[in-house]
Design a protein around this motif. Structure first.
Motif, PDB file in Angstrom:
ATOM      1  N   UNK A  18       0.894  -1.248  -0.064  1.00 32.59           N
ATOM      2  CA  UNK A  18       0.141  -0.101   0.105  1.00 32.59           C
ATOM      3  C   UNK A  18       0.760   1.460   0.140  1.00 32.59           C
ATOM      4  N   UNK A  19       2.030   1.040   0.737  1.00 31.05           N
ATOM      5  CA  UNK A  19       2.640   2.453   0.688  1.00 31.05           C
ATOM      6  C   UNK A  19       3.461   2.587  -0.336  1.00 31.05           C
ATOM      7  N   UNK A  20       4.068   1.670  -1.359  1.00 33.82           N
ATOM      8  CA  UNK A  20       4.472   1.704  -2.528  1.00 33.82           C
ATOM      9  C   UNK A  20       3.230   2.140  -3.598  1.00 33.82           C
ATOM     10  N   UNK A  21       2.133   1.663  -3.339  1.00 34.23           N
ATOM     11  CA  UNK A  21       1.248   2.292  -4.220  1.00 34.23           C
ATOM     12  C   UNK A  21       0.733   3.532  -3.942  1.00 34.23           C
ATOM     13  N   UNK A  22       0.913   4.077  -3.098  1.00 34.14           N
ATOM     14  CA  UNK A  22       0.578   5.643  -2.747  1.00 34.14           C
ATOM     15  C   UNK A  22       1.766   6.193  -3.185  1.00 34.14           C
ATOM     16  N   UNK A  23       2.953   5.910  -3.476  1.00 38.92           N
ATOM     17  CA  UNK A  23       4.085   6.698  -4.044  1.00 38.92           C
ATOM     18  C   UNK A  23       3.821   6.448  -5.546  1.00 38.92           C
ATOM     19  N   UNK A  24       3.535   5.147  -5.961  1.00 38.33           N
ATOM     20  CA  UNK A  24       3.385   4.953  -7.276  1.00 38.33           C
ATOM     21  C   UNK A  24       2.362   5.890  -8.046  1.00 38.33           C
ATOM     22  N   UNK A  25       1.365   6.076  -7.152  1.00 40.01           N
ATOM     23  CA  UNK A  25       0.150   6.709  -7.454  1.00 40.01           C
ATOM     24  C   UNK A  25       0.397   7.996  -8.075  1.00 40.01           C
ATOM     25  N   UNK A  26       1.323   8.610  -7.318  1.00 40.29           N
ATOM     26  CA  UNK A  26       1.620  10.001  -7.798  1.00 40.29           C
ATOM     27  C   UNK A  26       2.204  10.021  -9.116  1.00 40.29           C
ATOM     28  N   UNK A  27       3.343   9.038  -9.138  1.00 39.91           N
ATOM     29  CA  UNK A  27       3.920   8.899 -10.386  1.00 39.91           C
ATOM     30  C   UNK A  27       2.818   8.618 -11.589  1.00 39.91           C
ATOM     31  N   UNK A  28       2.195   7.956 -11.301  1.00 49.44           N
ATOM     32  CA  UNK A  28       1.106   7.321 -12.368  1.00 49.44           C
ATOM     33  C   UNK A  28       0.217   8.682 -12.735  1.00 49.44           C
ATOM     34  N   UNK A  29      -0.037   9.296 -11.625  1.00 42.78           N
ATOM     35  CA  UNK A  29      -1.181  10.541 -11.930  1.00 42.78           C
ATOM     36  C   UNK A  29      -0.175  11.884 -12.647  1.00 42.78           C
ATOM     37  N   UNK A  30       1.089  11.804 -12.657  1.00 46.18           N
ATOM     38  CA  UNK A  30       1.784  12.695 -13.268  1.00 46.18           C
ATOM     39  C   UNK A  30       2.174  12.690 -14.652  1.00 46.18           C
ATOM     40  N   UNK A  31       1.865  11.352 -15.117  1.00 47.63           N
ATOM     41  CA  UNK A  31       1.999  11.070 -16.663  1.00 47.63           C
ATOM     42  C   UNK A  31       1.236  11.663 -17.467  1.00 47.63           C
ATOM     43  N   UNK A  32       1.798  12.160 -18.606  1.00 48.28           N
ATOM     44  CA  UNK A  32       1.069  12.882 -19.559  1.00 48.28           C
ATOM     45  C   UNK A  32       1.324  12.176 -20.944  1.00 48.28           C
ATOM     46  N   UNK A  33       0.630  12.501 -21.891  1.00 41.89           N
ATOM     47  CA  UNK A  33       0.602  11.885 -23.233  1.00 41.89           C
ATOM     48  C   UNK A  33       2.039  12.028 -23.802  1.00 41.89           C
ATOM     49  N   UNK A  34       2.530  13.359 -23.526  1.00 43.12           N
ATOM     50  CA  UNK A  34       4.022  13.516 -24.056  1.00 43.12           C
ATOM     51  C   UNK A  34       4.960  12.692 -23.467  1.00 43.12           C
ATOM     52  N   UNK A  35       4.860  12.488 -22.180  1.00 40.74           N
ATOM     53  CA  UNK A  35       5.823  11.573 -21.509  1.00 40.74           C
ATOM     54  C   UNK A  35       5.757  10.362 -22.030  1.00 40.74           C
ATOM     55  N   UNK A  36       4.440   9.710 -22.334  1.00 40.90           N
ATOM     56  CA  UNK A  36       4.393   8.295 -23.112  1.00 40.90           C
ATOM     57  C   UNK A  36       5.006   8.280 -24.239  1.00 40.90           C
ATOM     58  N   UNK A  37       4.779   9.341 -25.168  1.00 39.46           N
ATOM     59  CA  UNK A  37       5.458   9.536 -26.767  1.00 39.46           C
ATOM     60  C   UNK A  37       6.916   9.399 -26.399  1.00 39.46           C
ATOM     61  N   UNK A  38       7.421  10.335 -25.571  1.00 45.68           N
ATOM     62  CA  UNK A  38       8.986  10.371 -25.203  1.00 45.68           C
ATOM     63  C   UNK A  38       9.520   8.704 -24.850  1.00 45.68           C
ATOM     64  N   UNK A  39       8.681   8.293 -23.785  1.00 49.46           N
ATOM     65  CA  UNK A  39       8.809   6.820 -23.399  1.00 49.46           C
ATOM     66  C   UNK A  39       9.227   6.009 -24.668  1.00 49.46           C
ATOM     67  N   UNK A  40       8.152   6.004 -25.672  1.00 50.18           N
ATOM     68  CA  UNK A  40       8.118   5.027 -26.843  1.00 50.18           C
ATOM     69  C   UNK A  40       9.382   5.398 -27.831  1.00 50.18           C
TER      70      UNK A  40
END
Length: 194
Positions: free
Chosen positions: A83-105
């Motif tokens: 749960x603690x890791x989920x809370x941490x990752x949730x912040x990262x998950x919510x920060x993802x933008x379409x531009x970030x996804x494109x850059x990742x690809x």
């Protein structure tokens, strides 16, 4: 001889295990979170393969009682870690933008794929040189079987060291794996072949 298969659902039903419902994709996400959190590692919940061997009961209820007696805080401790890791990752998950996804690809397709192929060649060549053996890259048919190259007649696969930390639950690799870690000053190689 007749061959047949028992589905995971049938195994669970036959064992009378509790059934938990999850929305689509949730278990995949929890598995990812847990792989980062380490909530179900042996130091938290015990070495399951050994515990099951020790258990001499017959029912799921006996197993739950037996396990809980030996590890009274394990379920709670594992849950808290995940749960603690989920809370941490949730912040990262919510920060993802379409531009970030494109850059990742782009990073994957342009950078990591190209560099990964060049790393493979360099690594296979370096190991072969140490072993004083011939080497070659895999052909497309061999690549389809998960082979990246050969040293002598031995196939091998090249993976980044981070591969060991990632969750690759469904992937089966039947050839020796050589791990590499790209450092500022070069590539660290971990190989059972040397």
């Amino acid at each position: 001889m007749k061959k047949f298969k028992i589905s995971n659902d049938e195994v669970a039903e036959l064992s009378n295990a509790p059934h938990y419902e999850f929305p689509k994709y949730v278990t995949q996400f929890i598995n990812l979170v847990n792989s980062n959190a380490g909530g179900t590692r042996p130091k938290v919940v015990g070495q399951m393969s050994e515990l099951v061997k020790e258990f001499d009961g017959k029912s799921i209820n006996e197993w739950i009682a037996w396990y809980t007696e030996r590890y009274p805080n394990a379920i709670n401790d594992a849950t808290e870690k995940v749960w603690t890791m989920y809370e941490t990752m949730k912040g990262a998950f919510n920060a993802i933008t379409k531009d970030m996804v494109e850059n990742w690809v782009k990073d994957l397709v342009y950078g990591k794929t190209y560099c990964g192929m060049k790393f493979q060649t360099a690594i296979i060549s370096a190991i072969a040189s140490q072993l004083n053996k011939d080497w070659r890259e895999a052909n497309p048919e061999e690549e389809a079987k998960g082979i990246d190259g050969f040293i002598g007649d031995k196939p091998l696969q090249i993976k980044a060291a981070t591969y060991k930390l990632e969750a690759h639950l469904s992937e089966v690799i039947d050839v020796p794996i050589v791990y590499y870690d790209k450092k500022k000053d070069g590539i660290s190689i971990e190989s059972i072949l040397c």
